[in-house]
Motif scaffolding. Structure first.
Motif, short mmCIF file in Angstrom:
data_model
loop_
_atom_site.label_atom_id
_atom_site.label_comp_id
_atom_site.label_asym_id
_atom_site.label_seq_id
_atom_site.Cartn_x
_atom_site.Cartn_y
_atom_site.Cartn_z
N LEU A 174 0.84 -1.19 0.00
CA LEU A 174 0.00 0.00 0.00
C LEU A 174 0.88 1.24 0.00
CD1 LEU A 174 -2.63 -1.11 2.68
CD2 LEU A 174 -2.97 -1.01 0.20
N GLU A 175 0.43 2.26 -0.72
CA GLU A 175 1.15 3.52 -0.75
C GLU A 175 0.63 4.40 0.38
OE1 GLU A 175 2.21 7.27 -3.72
OE2 GLU A 175 1.11 5.54 -4.48
N VAL A 176 1.51 4.79 1.28
CA VAL A 176 1.12 5.56 2.46
C VAL A 176 1.99 6.81 2.56
CG1 VAL A 176 0.29 3.55 3.74
CG2 VAL A 176 2.69 4.22 3.93
N VAL A 177 1.48 7.79 3.30
CA VAL A 177 2.25 9.01 3.57
C VAL A 177 3.42 8.66 4.49
CG1 VAL A 177 2.15 11.35 4.51
CG2 VAL A 177 0.17 10.40 3.28
N ARG A 178 4.54 9.29 4.25
CA ARG A 178 5.70 8.98 5.09
C ARG A 178 5.44 9.35 6.55
NH1 ARG A 178 8.66 13.16 7.02
NH2 ARG A 178 8.74 15.15 5.89
N ARG A 179 6.19 8.73 7.43
CA ARG A 179 6.04 8.99 8.85
C ARG A 179 6.54 10.40 9.21
NH1 ARG A 179 7.70 3.32 9.32
NH2 ARG A 179 6.15 2.18 10.56
N PRO A 180 5.85 11.09 10.13
CA PRO A 180 6.40 12.35 10.65
C PRO A 180 7.65 12.07 11.49
CG PRO A 180 4.05 12.17 11.14
CD PRO A 180 4.51 10.83 10.67
N ARG A 181 8.65 12.93 11.34
CA ARG A 181 9.87 12.82 12.15
C ARG A 181 9.74 13.79 13.33
NH1 ARG A 181 11.94 13.13 6.69
NH2 ARG A 181 12.22 15.37 7.03
N VAL A 182 9.75 13.24 14.53
CA VAL A 182 9.52 14.04 15.73
C VAL A 182 10.73 13.94 16.66
CG1 VAL A 182 8.03 14.45 17.71
CG2 VAL A 182 7.03 13.65 15.55
N ALA A 183 11.23 15.10 17.07
CA ALA A 183 12.30 15.18 18.07
C ALA A 183 11.66 15.45 19.43
CB ALA A 183 13.27 16.28 17.72
N LEU A 184 11.95 14.61 20.40
CA LEU A 184 11.34 14.72 21.72
C LEU A 184 12.39 15.17 22.73
CD1 LEU A 184 8.84 14.22 23.53
CD2 LEU A 184 9.63 11.85 23.78
N PHE A 185 12.05 16.22 23.48
CA PHE A 185 12.95 16.76 24.50
C PHE A 185 12.29 16.74 25.87
CE2 PHE A 185 14.62 18.68 20.71
CZ PHE A 185 15.98 18.83 20.94
N SER A 186 13.08 16.51 26.87
CA SER A 186 12.67 16.79 28.24
C SER A 186 13.64 17.84 28.79
CB SER A 186 12.74 15.53 29.11
OG SER A 186 11.85 14.55 28.62
N THR A 187 13.11 18.77 29.54
CA THR A 187 13.97 19.83 30.10
C THR A 187 13.78 19.88 31.60
OG1 THR A 187 12.28 21.55 29.84
CG2 THR A 187 13.76 21.17 27.98
N GLY A 188 14.84 20.19 32.30
CA GLY A 188 14.75 20.36 33.75
C GLY A 188 15.81 19.59 34.49
N ASP A 189 16.61 20.28 35.31
CA ASP A 189 17.65 19.61 36.09
C ASP A 189 17.06 18.74 37.20
OD1 ASP A 189 19.62 20.75 34.57
OD2 ASP A 189 20.04 22.40 35.96
N GLU A 190 15.76 18.93 37.48
CA GLU A 190 15.14 18.12 38.52
C GLU A 190 14.77 16.73 38.04
OE1 GLU A 190 11.64 19.97 36.37
OE2 GLU A 190 13.73 20.45 36.82
N LEU A 191 14.84 16.49 36.72
CA LEU A 191 14.38 15.23 36.16
C LEU A 191 15.44 14.14 36.28
CD1 LEU A 191 12.60 16.49 32.91
CD2 LEU A 191 11.55 15.87 35.11
N VAL A 192 14.98 12.95 36.63
CA VAL A 192 15.84 11.78 36.78
C VAL A 192 15.20 10.64 36.01
CG1 VAL A 192 16.79 10.12 38.42
CG2 VAL A 192 16.66 12.54 39.04
N MET A 193 16.02 9.83 35.34
CA MET A 193 15.49 8.69 34.60
C MET A 193 15.30 7.48 35.51
SD MET A 193 14.68 9.27 31.53
CE MET A 193 14.62 7.60 30.88
N PRO A 194 14.13 6.81 35.44
CA PRO A 194 13.93 5.58 36.20
C PRO A 194 15.01 4.56 35.84
CG PRO A 194 11.88 6.32 35.20
CD PRO A 194 12.96 7.18 34.63
N GLY A 195 15.50 3.87 36.83
CA GLY A 195 16.54 2.87 36.62
C GLY A 195 17.94 3.40 36.80
#
Length: 409
Positions: A174-195
């Motif tokens: 099937l001919e489909v529209v290409r996927r949107p390219r999305v850049a995702l950011f998180s900001t804030g020195d208070e943020l910590v990643m689980p693990g």
């Protein structure tokens, strides 16, 4: 003296303005029908054939001429056996054909009699216990799809049923529209990643980065190519660098938090340095703060930092924007009217989206804590009540319910 704050924008007005900036992405791709789920069809799908291709039986039984079975108890010889996929001979007058579900109806036959309405009457002979009607239990050629008809229209977001329909007319790709390219950011020195940091070792004021996880999943559900830039430190130079790099390869840059006017909120001035930015105050709850801008050819959107506000604002504003970028024609979620099994006595000047869940009585229950920081409410809920500004809700009132299944598909 502080400048007068602009009035809150109604949601519908803000969404209309946002969608006016969403132009269809250039470029399509051909993908396997197996892999086309949730993608947006780039052109009308026209059927090259009839479905089903031939008149066929919808039952196991016997193909007959109704004129030969004019009375109950008629017994006729079985002249041929027709399984699915066979090419039958024309039906001999005065005989019947043993036929199976999906098998083509032989020329001359005008009805199917279910095997439950027959009994054996000797070797290769069958007796009919009821008289058939013309056309009975026959599926006509093209009753599902007519050759030359548009089976799926351009802009259709492909569901599992749509993939099956495309396959039924022979479409392996099937001919489909290409996927949107999305850049995702998180900001804030208070943020910590689980693990990375154990709960017992968390510094005062630190919080785990929950927004990054649900935003990534929401983007993938919309078939986006996600580039996760992780947590950008509260530093002007680092923020400018990350945004500039992302703008060169993204259709949309998405952030949560960091677009207010505090001294450590660097996203706003960084976007303004690189491009343009509008800060909107939208008349919704949870939500309200929202940012839209451009950096080069990339769109920029800034969501609120509170997790429920970020989640709901994504569903109401970012989701339809991304769908329109892909050319989807169905942007708005479908709401249904349902009774409220709760009271909401405090009217708000903003349009509210309350987290609710359907109960066994066909009504809606309200999560007790509707705070914008309580992510438990979203995990518990299976939908949102779209409550107009200034409206209270009494027990039994009819409210507008948007299933999360509509918004998360």
């Amino acid at each position: 003296m502080n400048a007068t704050r602009p009035p809150l924008r109604p949601l519908d007005q803000a969404l209309a303005e946002l969608l006016s900036h969403a132009q269809l992405l250039a470029g399509t791709e051909s993908v396997s029908t197996f892999d086309a789920g949730r993608r947006v069809l780039a052109r009308d799908l026209v059927s090259p054939l009839q479905v089903p291709p031939n008149d066929n039986s919808s039952m196991d039984g016997y193909a007959v001429r109704c004129a030969d079975v004019a009375a109950n108890g008629e017994a006729l010889r079985v002249s041929q056996r027709i399984p699915a996929g066979a090419s039958p001979e024309p039906l001999e007058p005065g005989t019947v054909a043993r036929i199976f579900t999906g098998a083509p109806v032989p020329a001359g036959a005008d009805a199917i009699v279910m095997q439950e309405d027959t009994e054996p009457a000797g070797e290769h002979v069958v007796r009919f216990l009821r008289t058939p009607q013309p056309g009975e239990w026959i599926r006509r050629s093209g009753e599902d799809v007519r050759a030359g008809s548009v089976v799926l229209a351009r802009g259709e977001r492909l569901s599992s049923a749509a993939l099956g329909l495309a396959a039924s007319i022979g479409m392996g790709e099937l001919e489909v529209v290409r996927r949107p390219r999305v850049a995702l950011f998180s900001t804030g020195d208070e943020l910590v990643m689980p693990g990375e940091v154990a709960p017992a070792d968390m510094k005062p004021g630190a919080i785990y980065n929950s927004n990054r996880f649900f935003l990534s999943e929401l983007l993938r559900n919309l078939e986006c190519e996600v580039s996760d830039y992780g947590i950008v430190p509260d530093d002007r130079e680092a923020t400018v660098g990350a945004l500039a790099h992302a703008s060169r390869s993204s259709d949309l840059i998405l952030t949560s938090g960091g677009v207010s006017v505090g001294e450590e909120d660097h996203v706003k001035p960084a976007v303004q340095q690189l491009g343009s930015l509008d800060l909107w105050q939208i008349a919704i709850k949870p939500g309200k703060p929202f940012a839209y801008g451009r950096i080069g050819d990339a769109h920029f959107m800034g969501l609120p930092g509170n997790p429920v506000s970020s989640f709901v604002t994504f569903l109401l504003l970012v989701r339809p924007f991304l769908l329109k970028l892909q050319g989807a024609t169905q942007l708005a979620p479908r709401a249904v009217d349902m009774p409220a099994h709760f009271e909401w006595p405090r009217a708000d000047r903003r349009r509210e989206f309350l987290r609710v869940r359907r109960n066994g009585n066909g009504a809606l229950e309200l999560f007790p804590n509707q705070s914008s920081g309580v992510l438990t409410s979203v995990a518990w809920a299976d939908g949102l009540v779209d409550n107009p500004a200034g409206r209270t809700i009494a027990l039994g009132d009819t409210v507008s319910f948007i299933p999360l299944a509509e918004l998360l598909a």
